[in-house]
Design a protein around this motif. Structure first.
Motif, mmCIF file in Angstrom:
data_model
loop_
_atom_site.group_PDB
_atom_site.id
_atom_site.type_symbol
_atom_site.label_atom_id
_atom_site.label_comp_id
_atom_site.label_asym_id
_atom_site.label_seq_id
_atom_site.Cartn_x
_atom_site.Cartn_y
_atom_site.Cartn_z
ATOM 1 N N TYR A 46 -19.883 1.852 -0.468
ATOM 2 C CA TYR A 46 -19.043 0.793 0.086
ATOM 3 C C TYR A 46 -19.522 -0.582 -0.378
ATOM 4 C CZ TYR A 46 -17.068 4.439 3.021
ATOM 5 O OH TYR A 46 -16.448 5.582 3.462
ATOM 6 N N ARG A 47 -20.833 -0.736 -0.557
ATOM 7 C CA ARG A 47 -21.333 -2.009 -1.112
ATOM 8 C C ARG A 47 -20.784 -2.230 -2.509
ATOM 9 N NH1 ARG A 47 -26.535 -0.183 0.960
ATOM 10 N NH2 ARG A 47 -27.003 -1.231 2.944
ATOM 11 N N PHE A 48 -20.700 -1.152 -3.283
ATOM 12 C CA PHE A 48 -20.169 -1.271 -4.639
ATOM 13 C C PHE A 48 -18.684 -1.629 -4.624
ATOM 14 C CE2 PHE A 48 -17.797 1.049 -7.944
ATOM 15 C CZ PHE A 48 -18.123 0.231 -9.011
ATOM 16 N N ILE A 49 -17.924 -0.934 -3.766
ATOM 17 C CA ILE A 49 -16.482 -1.172 -3.718
ATOM 18 C C ILE A 49 -16.170 -2.610 -3.318
ATOM 19 C CG2 ILE A 49 -14.361 -0.564 -2.472
ATOM 20 C CD1 ILE A 49 -15.304 2.298 -2.393
ATOM 21 N N PHE A 50 -16.917 -3.125 -2.343
ATOM 22 C CA PHE A 50 -16.647 -4.471 -1.840
ATOM 23 C C PHE A 50 -17.593 -5.507 -2.439
ATOM 24 C CE2 PHE A 50 -15.105 -1.634 1.545
ATOM 25 C CZ PHE A 50 -13.785 -2.076 1.612
ATOM 26 N N SER A 51 -18.168 -5.189 -3.602
ATOM 27 C CA SER A 51 -19.114 -6.119 -4.235
ATOM 28 C C SER A 51 -18.411 -7.240 -4.984
ATOM 29 C CB SER A 51 -20.025 -5.356 -5.201
ATOM 30 O OG SER A 51 -19.261 -4.818 -6.279
ATOM 31 N N THR A 52 -17.125 -7.153 -5.181
ATOM 32 C CA THR A 52 -16.396 -8.159 -5.938
ATOM 33 C C THR A 52 -15.229 -8.686 -5.130
ATOM 34 O OG1 THR A 52 -14.997 -8.485 -7.886
ATOM 35 C CG2 THR A 52 -15.145 -6.253 -7.024
ATOM 36 N N PRO A 53 -14.940 -9.978 -5.222
ATOM 37 C CA PRO A 53 -13.791 -10.529 -4.493
ATOM 38 C C PRO A 53 -12.459 -9.981 -4.973
ATOM 39 C CG PRO A 53 -14.740 -12.170 -5.987
ATOM 40 C CD PRO A 53 -15.696 -11.024 -5.946
ATOM 41 N N THR A 54 -12.442 -9.349 -6.151
ATOM 42 C CA THR A 54 -11.195 -8.781 -6.675
ATOM 43 C C THR A 54 -10.633 -7.737 -5.734
ATOM 44 O OG1 THR A 54 -12.043 -9.112 -8.921
ATOM 45 C CG2 THR A 54 -10.144 -7.675 -8.668
ATOM 46 N N ILE A 55 -11.512 -6.951 -5.108
ATOM 47 C CA ILE A 55 -11.050 -5.897 -4.224
ATOM 48 C C ILE A 55 -10.375 -6.482 -2.999
ATOM 49 C CG2 ILE A 55 -13.067 -5.577 -2.745
ATOM 50 C CD1 ILE A 55 -11.091 -2.778 -4.437
ATOM 51 N N PHE A 56 -10.867 -7.623 -2.525
ATOM 52 C CA PHE A 56 -10.252 -8.262 -1.361
ATOM 53 C C PHE A 56 -8.887 -8.856 -1.723
ATOM 54 C CE2 PHE A 56 -14.799 -8.328 -0.434
ATOM 55 C CZ PHE A 56 -14.806 -7.785 0.837
ATOM 56 N N LYS A 57 -8.777 -9.341 -2.950
ATOM 57 C CA LYS A 57 -7.482 -9.850 -3.397
ATOM 58 C C LYS A 57 -6.494 -8.699 -3.506
ATOM 59 C CE LYS A 57 -5.326 -12.910 -6.754
ATOM 60 N NZ LYS A 57 -5.523 -13.818 -7.902
ATOM 61 N N GLY A 58 -6.938 -7.570 -4.056
ATOM 62 C CA GLY A 58 -6.069 -6.401 -4.126
ATOM 63 C C GLY A 58 -5.670 -5.910 -2.748
ATOM 64 N N LEU A 59 -6.603 -5.987 -1.790
ATOM 65 C CA LEU A 59 -6.297 -5.602 -0.417
ATOM 66 C C LEU A 59 -5.230 -6.516 0.165
ATOM 67 C CD1 LEU A 59 -6.953 -3.828 2.036
ATOM 68 C CD2 LEU A 59 -8.757 -5.461 2.632
ATOM 69 N N GLY A 60 -5.354 -7.820 -0.118
ATOM 70 C CA GLY A 60 -4.344 -8.766 0.349
ATOM 71 C C GLY A 60 -2.983 -8.501 -0.259
ATOM 72 N N VAL A 61 -2.974 -8.146 -1.559
ATOM 73 C CA VAL A 61 -1.706 -7.823 -2.226
ATOM 74 C C VAL A 61 -1.066 -6.600 -1.582
ATOM 75 C CG1 VAL A 61 -0.657 -7.022 -4.383
ATOM 76 C CG2 VAL A 61 -2.334 -8.876 -4.420
ATOM 77 N N SER A 62 -1.864 -5.579 -1.313
ATOM 78 C CA SER A 62 -1.329 -4.354 -0.712
ATOM 79 C C SER A 62 -0.800 -4.613 0.698
ATOM 80 C CB SER A 62 -2.401 -3.265 -0.672
ATOM 81 O OG SER A 62 -2.694 -2.802 -1.969
ATOM 82 N N ILE A 63 -1.543 -5.383 1.485
ATOM 83 C CA ILE A 63 -1.091 -5.683 2.848
ATOM 84 C C ILE A 63 0.199 -6.498 2.811
ATOM 85 C CG2 ILE A 63 -1.648 -6.942 4.959
ATOM 86 C CD1 ILE A 63 -4.569 -6.185 4.524
ATOM 87 N N GLY A 64 0.234 -7.527 1.962
ATOM 88 C CA GLY A 64 1.433 -8.351 1.863
ATOM 89 C C GLY A 64 2.633 -7.565 1.371
ATOM 90 N N THR A 65 2.415 -6.740 0.357
ATOM 91 C CA THR A 65 3.506 -5.920 -0.172
ATOM 92 C C THR A 65 4.002 -4.926 0.867
ATOM 93 O OG1 THR A 65 2.598 -6.099 -2.418
ATOM 94 C CG2 THR A 65 4.176 -4.336 -2.009
ATOM 95 N N THR A 66 3.072 -4.340 1.608
ATOM 96 C CA THR A 66 3.467 -3.366 2.629
ATOM 97 C C THR A 66 4.285 -4.020 3.734
ATOM 98 O OG1 THR A 66 1.498 -2.026 2.188
ATOM 99 C CG2 THR A 66 2.602 -1.697 4.304
ATOM 100 N N LEU A 67 3.826 -5.160 4.226
ATOM 101 C CA LEU A 67 4.542 -5.835 5.317
ATOM 102 C C LEU A 67 5.905 -6.361 4.850
ATOM 103 C CD1 LEU A 67 1.613 -7.817 6.997
ATOM 104 C CD2 LEU A 67 2.651 -5.668 7.735
ATOM 105 N N ALA A 68 5.899 -7.072 3.715
ATOM 106 C CA ALA A 68 7.162 -7.630 3.210
ATOM 107 C C ALA A 68 8.121 -6.524 2.779
ATOM 108 C CB ALA A 68 6.884 -8.574 2.039
ATOM 109 N N GLY A 69 7.598 -5.521 2.080
ATOM 110 C CA GLY A 69 8.449 -4.434 1.620
ATOM 111 C C GLY A 69 9.051 -3.641 2.763
ATOM 112 N N THR A 70 8.253 -3.364 3.800
ATOM 113 C CA THR A 70 8.775 -2.627 4.953
ATOM 114 C C THR A 70 9.860 -3.423 5.656
ATOM 115 O OG1 THR A 70 6.632 -1.528 5.259
ATOM 116 C CG2 THR A 70 8.149 -1.517 7.118
ATOM 117 N N ALA A 71 9.658 -4.739 5.806
ATOM 118 C CA ALA A 71 10.672 -5.589 6.447
ATOM 119 C C ALA A 71 11.967 -5.608 5.634
ATOM 120 C CB ALA A 71 10.128 -7.003 6.622
ATOM 121 N N VAL A 72 11.842 -5.772 4.319
ATOM 122 C CA VAL A 72 13.034 -5.792 3.454
ATOM 123 C C VAL A 72 13.737 -4.440 3.492
ATOM 124 C CG1 VAL A 72 13.822 -5.946 1.055
ATOM 125 C CG2 VAL A 72 12.172 -7.609 1.930
#
Length: 294
Positions: free
Chosen positions: A66-92
């Motif tokens: 888990y330290r490796f997976i979350f060792s880069t801010p890129t993963i958090f940006k990807g997490l934000g993209v997935s959350i935003g896409t899921t919420l917006a896509g589900t609403a649409v």
């Protein structure tokens, strides 16, 4: 109360119940143990993963994966993209599905039979990957987050379920509302949708899982790695951790071992497991309400 109400179950009934419960328990364990193994393996050390074929309780607790997976801010940006896409896509998706399902459920809609046939036809046959890509490209959606939403905004199966639900409601509800001066949008918003909450909760879960697991559309339509959702980034992590050639720009450090693969599964699955209990009570009811009558 009659004595028959307190009658003990027969021997055959007790045997049947015992066998039934035993089989259900075995089936539940067969479904649960692989997931427990994945979670336990994600916290195990490299040596334990290599030496044991099946891990239920790690003897050496480790967070290296888990330290490796979350060792880069890129993963958090990807997490934000997935959350935003899921919420917006589900609403649409739910908005478009509800509007179209309500319209197709009205018997007075012109061309209703033809449109319903086209929807069912699309469940059996599709244009294919290349024609769909050309349509998305012509619409100017390449490298846009909308390319993850618009092509899959309406699912034909979900649409049919909601349409059948609206058809099953008494026509007197709509007639009485129109007598009071309500238009179609007001009837949908104030009467139909509140009655359809179980179906909405169930279909929202279906759409949410679909958007959360978006992978192929992101590979096809997003050329900029900065816009990749979580699933694509997790794939890159698995490739790098396996020693295969991949895009190392999204990963900062060398992975510890095979525990990365298990941790990736946990990271990708846990958010949906957290969301499921909130709609679980509506799940069975909502899925069946629109499937009984056609």
């Amino acid at each position: 109360m009659s004595k028959s109400a307190f009658k003990k179950p027969s021997l055959g009934s007790r045997i049947f119940n015992f066998v039934n419960y035993a089989l259900l328990l075995l089936f539940a364990l067969a479904c649960l143990l692989p997931f427990v193994n994945v979670v336990a393996s994600s916290f195990a050390s490299t040596q334990e993963i290599v030496s044991k074929k099946f891990v239920l309780f790690p003897t050496t607790f480790s967070l290296d994966a888990y330290r490796f997976i979350f060792s880069t801010p890129t993963i958090f940006k990807g997490l934000g993209v997935s959350i935003g896409t899921t919420l917006a896509g589900t609403a649409v998706s739910m908005t478009l599905t509800a509007l179209m399902a309500y319209g197709l459920s009205r018997k007075y809609l012109s061309g209703r039979i033809v449109i319903n046939f086209i929807i069912v036809f699309s469940m059996l046959f599709s244009g294919g990957m290349i024609p769909t890509f050309l349509v998305v490209k012509s619409a100017g959606l390449i490298d846009s987050y909308w390319s993850l939403i618009i092509p899959t905004a309406i699912n034909a199966f979900n649409l049919i379920i909601m349409r059948n639900f609206f058809q099953a409601l008494p026509e007197s509800l709509e007639e009485s509302a129109k007598i009071d001066g309500a238009n179609d949008f007001r009837i949908l918003w104030r009467i139909m949708l509140p009655l359809a909450l179980p179906s909405i909760a169930t279909l929202s879960l279906f759409y949410g899982v679909n958007y959360w697991n978006t992978y192929m559309n992101a590979i096809l339509y997003l050329n900029d790695s900065e816009k990749w959702p979580l699933q694509v980034l997790l794939r890159q992590i698995v490739i790098v951790s396996s020693g295969m050639e991949g895009d190392n720009s999204s990963v900062d450090i060398v992975p510890p071992a095979q525990t990365i693969k298990m941790a990736v599964i946990v990271v990708a699955t846990v958010p949906m497991l957290i969301a499921y209990p909130f709609v679980q009570k509506h799940f069975t009811k909502g899925a069946l309400l629109g499937a009984v009558k056609g």
